[in-house]
Design a protein around this motif. Structure first.
Motif, PDB file in Angstrom:
ATOM      1  N   GLN A  18     -10.047  -5.206   1.285  1.00 24.14           N
ATOM      2  CA  GLN A  18      -9.687  -4.524   2.539  1.00 24.14           C
ATOM      3  C   GLN A  18      -8.203  -4.706   2.839  1.00 24.14           C
ATOM      4  O   GLN A  18      -7.528  -3.767   3.259  1.00 24.14           O
ATOM      5  N   GLU A  19      -7.698  -5.896   2.618  1.00 24.31           N
ATOM      6  CA  GLU A  19      -6.277  -6.143   2.841  1.00 24.31           C
ATOM      7  C   GLU A  19      -5.424  -5.311   1.875  1.00 24.31           C
ATOM      8  O   GLU A  19      -4.400  -4.755   2.259  1.00 24.31           O
ATOM      9  N   ALA A  20      -5.866  -5.187   0.642  1.00 20.10           N
ATOM     10  CA  ALA A  20      -5.163  -4.354  -0.338  1.00 20.10           C
ATOM     11  C   ALA A  20      -5.128  -2.908   0.145  1.00 20.10           C
ATOM     12  O   ALA A  20      -4.086  -2.246   0.086  1.00 20.10           O
ATOM     13  N   TYR A  21      -6.254  -2.428   0.622  1.00 16.54           N
ATOM     14  CA  TYR A  21      -6.354  -1.064   1.154  1.00 16.54           C
ATOM     15  C   TYR A  21      -5.403  -0.885   2.337  1.00 16.54           C
ATOM     16  O   TYR A  21      -4.635   0.077   2.383  1.00 16.54           O
ATOM     17  N   ASP A  22      -5.471  -1.813   3.269  1.00 12.34           N
ATOM     18  CA  ASP A  22      -4.642  -1.721   4.476  1.00 12.34           C
ATOM     19  C   ASP A  22      -3.150  -1.753   4.151  1.00 12.34           C
ATOM     20  O   ASP A  22      -2.362  -1.019   4.748  1.00 12.34           O
ATOM     21  N   GLN A  23      -2.771  -2.605   3.213  1.00 12.54           N
ATOM     22  CA  GLN A  23      -1.359  -2.733   2.866  1.00 12.54           C
ATOM     23  C   GLN A  23      -0.836  -1.520   2.096  1.00 12.54           C
ATOM     24  O   GLN A  23       0.361  -1.251   2.108  1.00 12.54           O
ATOM     25  N   LEU A  24      -1.716  -0.774   1.445  1.00 16.98           N
ATOM     26  CA  LEU A  24      -1.293   0.402   0.697  1.00 16.98           C
ATOM     27  C   LEU A  24      -1.248   1.660   1.564  1.00 16.98           C
ATOM     28  O   LEU A  24      -0.590   2.635   1.201  1.00 16.98           O
ATOM     29  N   THR A  25      -1.903   1.631   2.698  1.00 17.13           N
ATOM     30  CA  THR A  25      -1.957   2.813   3.565  1.00 17.13           C
ATOM     31  C   THR A  25      -0.577   3.372   3.913  1.00 17.13           C
ATOM     32  O   THR A  25      -0.371   4.587   3.820  1.00 17.13           O
ATOM     33  N   PRO A  26       0.407   2.560   4.276  1.00 15.74           N
ATOM     34  CA  PRO A  26       1.729   3.137   4.569  1.00 15.74           C
ATOM     35  C   PRO A  26       2.363   3.827   3.356  1.00 15.74           C
ATOM     36  O   PRO A  26       3.108   4.800   3.514  1.00 15.74           O
ATOM     37  N   TYR A  39      -6.014   6.798  -6.220  1.00 16.36           N
ATOM     38  CA  TYR A  39      -6.825   6.167  -7.270  1.00 16.36           C
ATOM     39  C   TYR A  39      -7.095   4.704  -6.903  1.00 16.36           C
ATOM     40  O   TYR A  39      -8.228   4.222  -7.007  1.00 16.36           O
ATOM     41  N   ASN A  40      -6.059   4.009  -6.465  1.00 11.83           N
ATOM     42  CA  ASN A  40      -6.254   2.609  -6.065  1.00 11.83           C
ATOM     43  C   ASN A  40      -7.159   2.499  -4.851  1.00 11.83           C
ATOM     44  O   ASN A  40      -7.992   1.590  -4.784  1.00 11.83           O
ATOM     45  N   PHE A  41      -7.022   3.421  -3.890  1.00  8.14           N
ATOM     46  CA  PHE A  41      -7.944   3.419  -2.751  1.00  8.14           C
ATOM     47  C   PHE A  41      -9.386   3.559  -3.248  1.00  8.14           C
ATOM     48  O   PHE A  41     -10.293   2.900  -2.731  1.00  8.14           O
ATOM     49  N   ALA A  42      -9.591   4.421  -4.254  1.00 11.24           N
ATOM     50  CA  ALA A  42     -10.939   4.592  -4.815  1.00 11.24           C
ATOM     51  C   ALA A  42     -11.441   3.273  -5.404  1.00 11.24           C
ATOM     52  O   ALA A  42     -12.599   2.895  -5.194  1.00 11.24           O
ATOM     53  N   CYS A  43     -10.576   2.587  -6.107  1.00  7.08           N
ATOM     54  CA  CYS A  43     -10.956   1.292  -6.689  1.00  7.08           C
ATOM     55  C   CYS A  43     -11.303   0.277  -5.613  1.00  7.08           C
ATOM     56  O   CYS A  43     -12.327  -0.420  -5.705  1.00  7.08           O
ATOM     57  N   PHE A  44     -10.467   0.182  -4.596  1.00  8.55           N
ATOM     58  CA  PHE A  44     -10.713  -0.784  -3.524  1.00  8.55           C
ATOM     59  C   PHE A  44     -12.032  -0.467  -2.826  1.00  8.55           C
ATOM     60  O   PHE A  44     -12.846  -1.356  -2.573  1.00  8.55           O
ATOM     61  N   CYS A  45     -12.237   0.815  -2.491  1.00  8.62           N
ATOM     62  CA  CYS A  45     -13.458   1.213  -1.790  1.00  8.62           C
ATOM     63  C   CYS A  45     -14.691   0.969  -2.649  1.00  8.62           C
ATOM     64  O   CYS A  45     -15.731   0.529  -2.136  1.00  8.62           O
ATOM     65  N   SER A  46     -14.581   1.245  -3.942  1.00  7.73           N
ATOM     66  CA  SER A  46     -15.706   0.995  -4.834  1.00  7.73           C
ATOM     67  C   SER A  46     -16.073  -0.484  -4.840  1.00  7.73           C
ATOM     68  O   SER A  46     -17.257  -0.846  -4.753  1.00  7.73           O
ATOM     69  N   MET A  48     -15.636  -2.540  -2.476  1.00 10.26           N
ATOM     70  CA  MET A  48     -16.178  -2.907  -1.166  1.00 10.26           C
ATOM     71  C   MET A  48     -17.526  -2.251  -0.897  1.00 10.26           C
ATOM     72  O   MET A  48     -18.115  -2.455   0.161  1.00 10.26           O
ATOM     73  N   GLY A  49     -18.014  -1.439  -1.846  1.00  6.64           N
ATOM     74  CA  GLY A  49     -19.292  -0.779  -1.663  1.00  6.64           C
ATOM     75  C   GLY A  49     -19.226   0.474  -0.811  1.00  6.64           C
ATOM     76  O   GLY A  49     -20.260   1.032  -0.446  1.00  6.64           O
ATOM     77  N   ARG A  50     -18.032   0.929  -0.515  1.00  4.56           N
ATOM     78  CA  ARG A  50     -17.849   2.160   0.271  1.00  4.56           C
ATOM     79  C   ARG A  50     -17.737   3.328  -0.711  1.00  4.56           C
ATOM     80  O   ARG A  50     -16.687   3.900  -0.923  1.00  4.56           O
ATOM     81  N   LEU A  51     -18.876   3.650  -1.321  1.00  6.02           N
ATOM     82  CA  LEU A  51     -18.884   4.572  -2.454  1.00  6.02           C
ATOM     83  C   LEU A  51     -18.582   6.010  -2.064  1.00  6.02           C
ATOM     84  O   LEU A  51     -17.934   6.726  -2.831  1.00  6.02           O
ATOM     85  N   ASP A  52     -19.037   6.447  -0.906  1.00  6.67           N
ATOM     86  CA  ASP A  52     -18.710   7.811  -0.483  1.00  6.67           C
ATOM     87  C   ASP A  52     -17.203   7.969  -0.304  1.00  6.67           C
ATOM     88  O   ASP A  52     -16.618   8.964  -0.733  1.00  6.67           O
ATOM     89  N   GLU A  53     -16.591   6.997   0.315  1.00  4.53           N
ATOM     90  CA  GLU A  53     -15.139   7.034   0.503  1.00  4.53           C
ATOM     91  C   GLU A  53     -14.430   6.936  -0.848  1.00  4.53           C
ATOM     92  O   GLU A  53     -13.435   7.633  -1.098  1.00  4.53           O
ATOM     93  N   PRO A  78     -13.258  -1.052 -14.682  1.00  2.00           N
ATOM     94  CA  PRO A  78     -14.311  -1.894 -14.100  1.00  2.00           C
ATOM     95  C   PRO A  78     -14.345  -1.837 -12.575  1.00  2.00           C
ATOM     96  O   PRO A  78     -15.400  -2.071 -11.976  1.00  2.00           O
ATOM     97  N   ASP A  79     -13.231  -1.507 -11.962  1.00  2.00           N
ATOM     98  CA  ASP A  79     -13.208  -1.409 -10.495  1.00  2.00           C
ATOM     99  C   ASP A  79     -14.046  -0.239  -9.996  1.00  2.00           C
ATOM    100  O   ASP A  79     -14.457  -0.229  -8.838  1.00  2.00           O
ATOM    101  N   LEU A  80     -14.298   0.731 -10.859  1.00  5.23           N
ATOM    102  CA  LEU A  80     -15.078   1.904 -10.467  1.00  5.23           C
ATOM    103  C   LEU A  80     -16.511   1.863 -10.991  1.00  5.23           C
ATOM    104  O   LEU A  80     -17.231   2.844 -10.904  1.00  5.23           O
ATOM    105  N   GLU A  81     -16.924   0.721 -11.509  1.00  2.84           N
ATOM    106  CA  GLU A  81     -18.266   0.580 -12.073  1.00  2.84           C
ATOM    107  C   GLU A  81     -19.350   0.943 -11.066  1.00  2.84           C
ATOM    108  O   GLU A  81     -20.293   1.675 -11.385  1.00  2.84           O
ATOM    109  N   ALA A  82     -19.238   0.451  -9.845  1.00  2.00           N
ATOM    110  CA  ALA A  82     -20.253   0.755  -8.830  1.00  2.00           C
ATOM    111  C   ALA A  82     -20.293   2.252  -8.536  1.00  2.00           C
ATOM    112  O   ALA A  82     -21.369   2.818  -8.334  1.00  2.00           O
ATOM    113  N   LEU A  83     -19.155   2.880  -8.546  1.00  4.09           N
ATOM    114  CA  LEU A  83     -19.094   4.315  -8.303  1.00  4.09           C
ATOM    115  C   LEU A  83     -19.748   5.091  -9.451  1.00  4.09           C
ATOM    116  O   LEU A  83     -20.539   6.010  -9.220  1.00  4.09           O
ATOM    117  N   ARG A  84     -19.455   4.702 -10.679  1.00 10.23           N
ATOM    118  CA  ARG A  84     -20.084   5.354 -11.831  1.00 10.23           C
ATOM    119  C   ARG A  84     -21.591   5.151 -11.819  1.00 10.23           C
ATOM    120  O   ARG A  84     -22.363   6.074 -12.082  1.00 10.23           O
TER     121      ARG A  84
END
Length: 90
Positions: A18-26, A39-46, A48-53, A78-84
């Motif tokens: 979440q901190e990685a996501y927040d720090q990349l937003t700007p 792409y990195n947001f997709a990895c972070f969300c995956s 965190m289990g936020r698969l739709d996002e 591997p960061d997108l494993e849950a999404l796949r």
């Protein structure tokens, strides 16, 4: 944008998704044409289990100029494993 991406990746590698996501937003606001950021947001969300996002961010990254090159990476990242496992990007 590399510095923003590197900082967020460091947080990501520490499991602070979440901190990685927040720090990349700007960076997304400053560099909206860089496909690595969504792409990195997709990895972070995956992670965190936020698969739709994650699915939305990944689709956005792959549609951007330069994003096609990320498709092969996404297939094995591997960061997108849950999404796949959940059916991938729509």
């Amino acid at each position: 944008p590399g510095c923003w991406i590197d900082r967020s990746n460091a947080l990501h590698y520490l499991g602070r998704y979440q901190e990685a996501y927040d720090q990349l937003t700007p960076a997304w606001e400053k560099f909206p044409g860089n496909p690595v950021i969504p792409y990195n947001f997709a990895c972070f969300c995956s992670r965190m289990g936020r698969l739709d996002e994650a699915r939305v961010w990944l689709a956005k990254a792959l549609k951007m100029p330069g994003g096609k090159e990320l498709e092969a990476q996404a297939a094995t990242d591997p960061d997108l494993e849950a999404l796949r496992a959940d059916g991938g990007a729509e």
